[in-house]
Design an enzyme around this catalytic site. Structure first.
Site: not given
Lengths: 211, 191
Positions: B107, B40-43
């Site tokens: 991201g 999700g927001s992780c890269v």
């Protein structure tokens, strides 16, 4: 040459202190059990069917394992997220799998995949989440409340990872209170997670049951 | 048409190695596949060095290690510390920093409304912090697939350095090596 895969996930034991003692775990689990029954009651009223809460699981998981412990990270889910703000920070996350989302839309007689369905799922989250958060707030004598829900669909890993990223800033573990609400005589279940931010776990736990 | 890789890993059906939140994995096993499922927001920061058959992935959660306030953190969790840690461990496996190529995936801002701005900010900050740390080490970013509102999954085949990504409903896309030239830099930031 040796061929190998090295993987480093950090360690919970890297943390300076254990996040919860056994006694604290039991205290939180006991509070969660009572409140989850109230939440199931609220859920029953919304859908017009009896829903029951299974005994909540209190889990303290290494960050790298938190998602997979709750299901396949590629599983399709719809999630309603309520950030909790006030004297502590936390998140409430309701997860609906594919079949359960359809069943709830059928029970509420709304068309799936539309704005109305998202709105209905958000409202369910709002009512259950508010009841739950108010119960915990009353039990520990601190003031905090949920913000309005936001609904998103996608992979379990992506949804949960987004919430966990904001809840595990300082530590390498996630504290999850995991409750399943099951609608009688159907396969419809709602998974309900209460995730205190790591910066709030200590304050929350130490004040639980003080009221 | 599927872009299923014809690597030794795919042929041998070697199970993929999952790289969880904050984890970091490095391999020189030509049959290995490293995977991050559900970003999700992780890269996911991938660095490959195909000539030397070394690849690594860091599952970056947050941009800045100062957020941990001095506490120990997993090596892949923070962008600023994940980049040098990944490069160092790849070098230990024989990779040459001058030949390393980076690919960034993730991201996304999946939730809308009031939480969108904070979630989107995390995704963007992760990307910016990783890019800056790579730049300091002189490592080229060969492909980037970040932003938007959909989660993604990523696979890296160590044997040939292929990097593949997909969304839940979309087709698998080759980001590296050949796709890097065919695909534009796809930084889809949601409106």
């Amino acid at each position: 040459m040796n061929y190998e895969v090295d993987i480093d996930v950090g360690a919970v034991t890297d943390q300076p202190e254990s996040p919860l003692t056994d006694e604290q775990r039991e205290g939180l689990a006991e509070v969660a059990k009572t409140i989850s029954e109230e939440a199931a009651d609220s859920f029953s009223k919304i859908i017009g069917r009896t829903a029951k809460a299974k005994v909540p699981l209190l889990e303290v998981l290494p960050l790298s394992e938190a998602v997979e412990s709750l299901g396949g990270p590629a599983d399709q889910v719809t999630a309603a997220w309520l950030p909790v703000v006030g004297q502590i920070e936390a998140s409430v996350l309701l997860l609906f799998d594919d079949a359960s989302e359809q069943a709830i839309c059928d029970l509420l007689e709304v068309e799936r995949y539309g704005e109305l369905a998202n709105s209905a799922l958000g409202e369910i989250a709002n009512i259950i989440g508010t009841r739950y958060v108010n119960g915990i707030s009353a039990s520990c004598g601190m003031t905090f409340e949920p913000e309005p829900p936001e609904v998103a669909s996608g992979m379990l890993g992506a949804v949960l990872g987004t919430v966990l990223a904001m809840s595990t800033v300082m530590t390498n573990y996630a504290v999850l209170v995991d409750t399943v609400l099951k609608v009688d005589k159907t396969d419809c279940t709602v998974r309900f997670l209460f995730i205190p931010s790591d910066s709030s776990v200590e304050a929350l736990i130490s004040s639980l049951g003080t009221q | 048409m599927s872009l299923a890789p014809k690597t030794e890993a795919a042929k041998a059906h070697v199970p993929a190695v999952p790289v969880g939140m904050g984890a970091l994995a490095v391999s020189n096993d030509p049959t290995a596949r490293l995977s991050v499922i559900g970003l999700g927001s992780c890269v996911a920061l991938t660095i490959v060095s195909p000539k030397q058959r070394v690849a690594g992935v860091a599952h970056v959660v947050l941009p800045d290690s100062r957020l941990a306030a001095g506490r120990a953190a997993p090596p892949g969790k923070f962008a600023d510390t994940a980049v040098p840690a990944l490069v160092e461990r790849m070098a230990d496996k024989g990779a040459d920093v001058r030949l390393m190529q980076a690919v960034l995936v993730g991201g996304a801002a999946m939730f809308g409304g009031r939480v969108r701005s904070s979630v989107m900010a995390i995704g963007e900050q992760n990307v910016d912090a990783i890019t800056m740390a790579l730049d300091l080490l002189g490592i080229n970013v060969a492909a980037i697939d970040v932003g938007g509102v959909e989660g993604r999954s990523l696979h890296v085949d160590v044997g040939d350095g292929r990097v593949l990504a997909r969304t839940i409903a979309g087709p698998e896309r080759l980001l590296f090596p050949n796709g890097a030239r065919e695909l534009p830099a796809t930084r889809h930031l949601a409106a």
